[in-house]
Design a protein around this motif. Structure first.
Motif, mmCIF file in Angstrom:
data_model
loop_
_atom_site.group_PDB
_atom_site.id
_atom_site.type_symbol
_atom_site.label_atom_id
_atom_site.label_comp_id
_atom_site.label_asym_id
_atom_site.label_seq_id
_atom_site.Cartn_x
_atom_site.Cartn_y
_atom_site.Cartn_z
ATOM 1 N N ALA A 231 0.833 -1.204 0.000
ATOM 2 C CA ALA A 231 0.000 0.000 0.000
ATOM 3 C C ALA A 231 0.869 1.256 0.000
ATOM 4 C CB ALA A 231 -0.936 -0.008 1.207
ATOM 5 N N LYS A 232 1.931 1.245 0.816
ATOM 6 C CA LYS A 232 2.825 2.403 0.883
ATOM 7 C C LYS A 232 3.482 2.666 -0.466
ATOM 8 C CE LYS A 232 2.701 4.009 5.133
ATOM 9 N NZ LYS A 232 2.330 5.421 5.408
ATOM 10 N N ASP A 233 3.918 1.602 -1.147
ATOM 11 C CA ASP A 233 4.544 1.764 -2.459
ATOM 12 C C ASP A 233 3.568 2.382 -3.459
ATOM 13 O OD1 ASP A 233 6.913 0.733 -1.571
ATOM 14 O OD2 ASP A 233 6.572 -1.296 -2.346
ATOM 15 N N GLU A 234 2.319 1.922 -3.427
ATOM 16 C CA GLU A 234 1.311 2.459 -4.346
ATOM 17 C C GLU A 234 1.024 3.924 -4.043
ATOM 18 O OE1 GLU A 234 -3.271 1.459 -5.721
ATOM 19 O OE2 GLU A 234 -1.990 -0.140 -4.926
ATOM 20 N N GLN A 235 0.928 4.251 -2.752
ATOM 21 C CA GLN A 235 0.676 5.640 -2.372
ATOM 22 C C GLN A 235 1.829 6.547 -2.791
ATOM 23 O OE1 GLN A 235 -0.064 5.420 1.852
ATOM 24 N NE2 GLN A 235 -1.799 4.029 1.577
ATOM 25 N N LEU A 236 3.073 6.077 -2.582
ATOM 26 C CA LEU A 236 4.238 6.880 -2.961
ATOM 27 C C LEU A 236 4.300 7.103 -4.471
ATOM 28 C CD1 LEU A 236 7.080 5.510 -0.635
ATOM 29 C CD2 LEU A 236 6.105 7.818 -0.638
ATOM 30 N N ILE A 259 12.022 16.133 -0.922
ATOM 31 C CA ILE A 259 10.799 15.359 -1.209
ATOM 32 C C ILE A 259 10.366 14.527 -0.006
ATOM 33 C CG2 ILE A 259 9.835 13.506 -2.621
ATOM 34 C CD1 ILE A 259 11.411 14.592 -4.979
ATOM 35 N N PRO A 260 11.260 13.777 0.666
ATOM 36 C CA PRO A 260 10.831 13.026 1.863
ATOM 37 C C PRO A 260 10.298 13.939 2.969
ATOM 38 C CG PRO A 260 12.969 12.245 1.096
ATOM 39 C CD PRO A 260 12.683 13.506 0.340
ATOM 40 N N VAL A 261 10.878 15.134 3.116
ATOM 41 C CA VAL A 261 10.409 16.080 4.136
ATOM 42 C C VAL A 261 8.980 16.502 3.838
ATOM 43 C CG1 VAL A 261 10.803 18.335 5.195
ATOM 44 C CG2 VAL A 261 12.757 16.918 4.536
ATOM 45 N N VAL A 266 3.040 16.001 4.861
ATOM 46 C CA VAL A 266 1.711 15.997 4.255
ATOM 47 C C VAL A 266 1.073 14.620 4.330
ATOM 48 C CG1 VAL A 266 0.402 16.414 2.141
ATOM 49 C CG2 VAL A 266 2.312 17.906 2.731
ATOM 50 N N GLY A 267 1.870 13.551 4.147
ATOM 51 C CA GLY A 267 1.316 12.210 4.143
ATOM 52 C C GLY A 267 0.509 11.952 2.888
ATOM 53 N N PHE A 268 -0.284 10.863 2.887
ATOM 54 C CA PHE A 268 -1.087 10.567 1.699
ATOM 55 C C PHE A 268 -2.366 11.392 1.735
ATOM 56 C CE2 PHE A 268 -4.077 8.284 -0.989
ATOM 57 C CZ PHE A 268 -3.359 8.306 -2.172
ATOM 58 N N HIS A 269 -2.234 12.604 1.245
ATOM 59 C CA HIS A 269 -3.340 13.546 1.192
ATOM 60 C C HIS A 269 -3.147 14.356 -0.083
ATOM 61 C CE1 HIS A 269 -6.641 15.836 2.376
ATOM 62 N NE2 HIS A 269 -6.140 16.572 3.338
ATOM 63 N N PRO A 292 14.888 25.210 0.803
ATOM 64 C CA PRO A 292 14.584 24.451 2.036
ATOM 65 C C PRO A 292 13.908 25.306 3.092
ATOM 66 C CG PRO A 292 16.807 23.988 1.285
ATOM 67 C CD PRO A 292 16.304 25.113 0.437
ATOM 68 N N GLU A 293 14.319 26.592 3.208
ATOM 69 C CA GLU A 293 13.722 27.453 4.237
ATOM 70 C C GLU A 293 12.241 27.701 3.979
ATOM 71 O OE1 GLU A 293 16.425 30.096 1.578
ATOM 72 O OE2 GLU A 293 16.440 28.088 2.489
ATOM 73 N N ASP A 294 11.825 27.684 2.693
ATOM 74 C CA ASP A 294 10.406 27.857 2.387
ATOM 75 C C ASP A 294 9.605 26.631 2.828
ATOM 76 O OD1 ASP A 294 10.718 30.372 1.318
ATOM 77 O OD2 ASP A 294 11.016 29.653 -0.727
ATOM 78 N N VAL A 295 10.189 25.444 2.649
ATOM 79 C CA VAL A 295 9.513 24.219 3.091
ATOM 80 C C VAL A 295 9.343 24.238 4.610
ATOM 81 C CG1 VAL A 295 9.661 21.700 3.218
ATOM 82 C CG2 VAL A 295 10.386 22.882 1.137
ATOM 83 N N ASP A 296 10.397 24.637 5.326
ATOM 84 C CA ASP A 296 10.335 24.679 6.787
ATOM 85 C C ASP A 296 9.305 25.687 7.281
ATOM 86 O OD1 ASP A 296 12.264 22.741 7.050
ATOM 87 O OD2 ASP A 296 13.928 24.172 7.215
#
Length: 472
Positions: A231-236, A259-261, A266-269, A292-296
């Motif tokens: 399921a995780k692979d499909e979601q990713l 991308i991992p951050v 956000v998760g699967f949303h 990166p600072e914008d993501v944070d």
């Protein structure tokens, strides 16, 4: 004629002969359905035409069928898109529809509650009457909806199901509209007309689904749920596709290490992921690469499954983790009653599995490994017909539920249910600060036992409180 996925959609559109399109069904994850429907509509009206959106929760199906079978005075393609179509609902979908009702009610969304409750009743073929649910015996509920009746007074459903007498008479006279659509398509419709059905859940056993699969086009936007590896692979895969497509809209780039951050926060949303990305692209301005600072600064922890992290922290008696997760949930706008409802469900589940541990043989041991559980313990339990339904889930999920419930004695879990009820009363009527109410709840549930009874404290509690230091 075709059953495709969103990943196959671009190739399908490239080879599309628009003159042969009559009906397209999209089902599964809501945002993926809407995104795919938008791309299909864009291709169909490229040579001129109009899209007529229809709300499936308010739809007059007979009117939709009449419009679909009639020639239009307007030029170009006439596309009738039905959102949240009810044509493929059935008793099989009742559990998912009921969960949608409870979720909308818990978050105070009256209009969404009314629509979801209407879909729930209609899927079972029941009349829209105020007392149709509250007067239903438990056995009849099981027969109509395929799951056990909720253990609560359903008087609150009445106002949402109120329907004028004229509408009741009209509904009673209708044949199955799904069968009517099949008959209409078999006879033929004007070549300029197209019907697009968008649905969250569908019953693949219905005659309409089989007809569309054989003669029209279906786009399967469903994504595997759960936390298993598959399921995780499909979601990713879905999320990475959305990231690439959204970045391409403005020619932006997201560094691979970010991308991992982004996905962790956000998760699967899917809709939240796209919204957050567009916010980051706007913040990047003329720069090609997102910083990166914008993501944070801009991306909060918006994922819905963070509620389940809180549930896990509590059922595992990790007060320190719960106190960290709670303010994040509230800060991201998740309604306090939704958090409480989810926690109540988790405690109810723990009550069930702790009861099984205490009353059913063979006995469960937390030292039992998964293979022993799956191959020996679970089959022995399933031989007892009384708990067959409760034990019908995935073996690994059941294994974890047994392990989570084991440290908590039944009196403890019953007390937790009482504390949850008290917290609900305070949230609804006391005017107290929401976070303060939750802090009181968490400390009441997970407070250390008095020194005199420390020996009876479950080891998991001792571990949790060993990491908390109170400064005097």
């Amino acid at each position: 004629m075709a059953l495709i996925t969103p990943q196959q959609l671009p190739t399908w559109l490239e080879n599309l002969n628009t003159s042969q399109v009559r009906v397209i069904l999209l089902f599964g994850e809501n945002y993926l359905c809407r995104r795919a429907a938008s791309r299909i509509e864009e291709a169909l009206v490229a040579g001129g035409g109009v899209v007529h959106p229809i709300d499936g929760d308010e739809e007059d199906v007979q009117q939709t069928l009449a419009r679909l079978s009639s020639f239009s005075l307007l030029g170009g393609r006439q596309i009738y898109r039905v959102n949240n179509s009810r044509l493929l609902y059935s008793k099989k979908n009742s559990k998912a529809l009921w969960e949608r009702v409870l979720k909308a009610r818990a978050t105070g969304q009256d209009e969404q509650t009314r629509k979801a409750l209407s879909a729930f009743v209609r899927a079972a073929g029941l009349p829209m009457q105020e007392d149709v649910l509250q007067a239903m015996p438990a056995g009849q509920w099981q027969k109509n909806f395929g799951f056990a009746a909720p253990g609560e007074d359903l008087g609150w459903t009445g106002p949402y199901l109120h329907q004028p007498e004229s509408e009741k008479e009209q509904t009673a006279q209708l044949a199955d509209p799904a069968d009517q659509l099949v008959e209409l398509l078999a006879r033929g419709i004007p070549p300029a007309n197209v019907l697009i059905l968008v649905a969250g859940e569908v019953d693949k056993r219905k005659k309409l689904f089989k007809y569309l699969k054989d003669n029209e086009t279906i786009v399967d936007c469903s994504v595997a749920e759960g936390s298993g590896a598959k399921a995780k692979d499909e979601q990713l895969t879905v999320l990475h596709g959305l990231i690439a497509g959204t970045l391409a809209e403005q020619g932006k780039k997201l560094p691979p290490n970010l991308i991992p951050v982004l996905l962790e926060r956000v998760g699967f949303h899917p809709v939240a992921l796209v919204n957050e990305l567009r916010k980051l692209m706007l913040a990047a301005g003329d720069e090609e690469q997102i910083r990166p600072e914008d993501v944070d600064e801009l991306v909060g922890r918006t994922r819905q499954d963070a509620i389940y992290e809180l549930n896990s922290a509590i059922t595992r008696a990790r007060l320190d983790e719960a106190l960290i997760l709670l303010p994040r949930l509230l800060a991201n706008g998740i309604h306090p009653l939704a958090i409480l409802a989810s926690l109540r469900n988790a405690v109810r589940s723990a009550l069930l599995f702790r009861s099984l541990i205490d009353t059913v043989h063979p006995p469960f041991s937390p030292a039992m490994n998964f293979n022993t559980f799956q191959q020996q313990y679970l089959p022995a339990l399933k031989e007892q017909e009384l708990w067959k339904k409760e034990l019908s889930g995935h073996p690994y999920a059941l294994y974890n539920q047994f392990k989570d419930a084991y440290p908590h004695p039944l009196p403890c879990l019953v007390r937790w249910m009482q504390l949850l009820q008290e917290a609900e009363f305070r949230l609804k009527g006391s005017g107290a600060d929401d976070e303060l109410v939750f802090h009181r709840l968490l400390f009441s549930m997970l407070a250390p036992a008095p020194v005199s009874s420390a020996s009876s404290r479950p080891p998991v509690l001792a571990k949790s409180f060993a990491s908390i230091t109170i400064q005097s």
